[in-house]
Motif scaffolding. Structure first.
Motif, PDB file in Angstrom:
ATOM      1  N   LEU A  42      45.100  47.309  46.817  1.00  0.00           N
ATOM      2  CA  LEU A  42      43.769  47.348  47.409  1.00  0.00           C
ATOM      3  C   LEU A  42      43.884  47.347  48.927  1.00  0.00           C
ATOM      4  N   PHE A  63      42.645  34.484  47.471  1.00  0.00           N
ATOM      5  CA  PHE A  63      41.876  34.525  46.236  1.00  0.00           C
ATOM      6  C   PHE A  63      42.314  33.410  45.289  1.00  0.00           C
ATOM      7  N   PHE A  93      36.460  46.377  50.684  1.00  0.00           N
ATOM      8  CA  PHE A  93      37.610  46.774  49.877  1.00  0.00           C
ATOM      9  C   PHE A  93      37.484  48.216  49.404  1.00  0.00           C
ATOM     10  N   GLN A 117      47.578  43.703  43.244  1.00  0.00           N
ATOM     11  CA  GLN A 117      46.957  43.048  42.105  1.00  0.00           C
ATOM     12  C   GLN A 117      47.633  43.514  40.824  1.00  0.00           C
ATOM     13  N   TYR A 141      41.620  37.090  53.262  1.00  0.00           N
ATOM     14  CA  TYR A 141      41.195  36.123  52.263  1.00  0.00           C
ATOM     15  C   TYR A 141      42.398  35.604  51.474  1.00  0.00           C
ATOM     16  N   PRO A 201      44.029  39.374  43.292  1.00  0.00           N
ATOM     17  CA  PRO A 201      44.705  40.044  44.414  1.00  0.00           C
ATOM     18  C   PRO A 201      45.514  39.064  45.253  1.00  0.00           C
ATOM     19  N   TYR A 261      46.375  44.351  49.678  1.00  0.00           N
ATOM     20  CA  TYR A 261      46.517  43.375  48.611  1.00  0.00           C
ATOM     21  C   TYR A 261      47.163  44.064  47.412  1.00  0.00           C
ATOM     22  N   LEU A 304      35.300  41.110  54.169  1.00  0.00           N
ATOM     23  CA  LEU A 304      36.176  42.262  54.064  1.00  0.00           C
ATOM     24  C   LEU A 304      35.496  43.316  53.204  1.00  0.00           C
ATOM     25  N   ALA A 317      38.646  51.014  46.384  1.00  0.00           N
ATOM     26  CA  ALA A 317      38.628  50.903  44.921  1.00  0.00           C
ATOM     27  C   ALA A 317      40.006  50.626  44.340  1.00  0.00           C
TER      28      ALA A 317
END
Lengths: 112, 110
Positions: free
Chosen positions: B88, A103, B100, B38, A101, B44, B36, B98, B102
């Motif tokens: 992540l 975002f 994910f 963040q 993805y 993210p 990812y 997707l 935590a």
């Protein structure tokens, strides 16, 4: 680079208001998603869409609806905002989800 | 129940050390795996993806995948204070979405 734009970075609304969160992507992606993210609960999928006018419920659709009238735009609607909908809302898009993805920058919504 | 689990953290490492993040997933048929990053208050950002068993390196980041063990990891070498973030793990378990984990929060101590 794909750009996913969310219309508002911060939003404060009153309980009972109808709230629209807008998301636009500029790379002709098929799939679009709405998540909310809360501390300790991670990312939770609200709704997603894999084509224009198509929508699928995610894990927590209650209290929300969505609209996808054009391929590039996916709107999240809070029919009657409540304080437990105070959260960070994240929009994402993908051409094929196997590629991951992208975002948007997120909308932090506070319902008072 | 399709699940993605990450080591709970938080993980604190000194500057210059290796940070090791782990992720396990439940669906043996999963094909695509993502990490990812963040930063606090931000959205993210995709930093690594891996599809095949083995290692994939990109700068100071290495993703490792073992499909037989249903395990994916991320190594951050020469950790910098700018690596302090939540990481992540995400797994493609169906055609559209997707799943994910935590997240694991990493703090790099200067």
């Amino acid at each position: 680079d794909v750009k996913v734009t969310q219309s508002s970075r911060y939003l404060v609304k009153r309980t009972g208001e109808k709230v629209f969160l807008e998301c636009v992507q500029d790379m002709d992606h098929e799939n679009m998603f709405w998540y909310r993210q809360d501390p300790g609960l991670g990312l939770r999928l609200i709704y997603f869409s894999y084509d224009v006018k198509m929508k699928e419920k995610g894990d927590i659709p209650e209290g929300y609806s969505v609209s996808r009238e054009k391929k590039e735009r996916f709107s999240l609607i809070l029919e009657s905002a409540s304080t437990n909908q105070t959260s960070m809302y994240l929009c994402a898009s993908s051409l094929q989800t196997a590629y991951g993805y992208t975002f948007g920058s997120g909308t932090r919504l506070t319902v008072v | 129940q399709k699940e993605v689990e990450q080591n709970s953290g938080p993980l604190s490492v000194p500057e210059g050390a290796i940070a090791s993040l782990n992720c396990t997933y439940s669906d043996r048929g999963s094909q695509s795996f993502f990490w990812y990053r963040q930063y606090s208050g931000k959205s993210p950002e995709l930093i690594m993806f891996i599809y095949s068993n083995g290692d994939k390196e990109d700068g100071r980041f290495t993703a490792q995948l073992n499909k037989a063990s249903q395990y994916v990891s991320l190594l951050i070498r020469d950790s910098q204070p700018s690596d302090s973030a939540t990481y992540l793990c995400a797994v493609n378990m169906d055609d559209y979405k997707l799943s994910f984990g935590a997240g694991t929060t990493v703090t790099v101590r200067a």
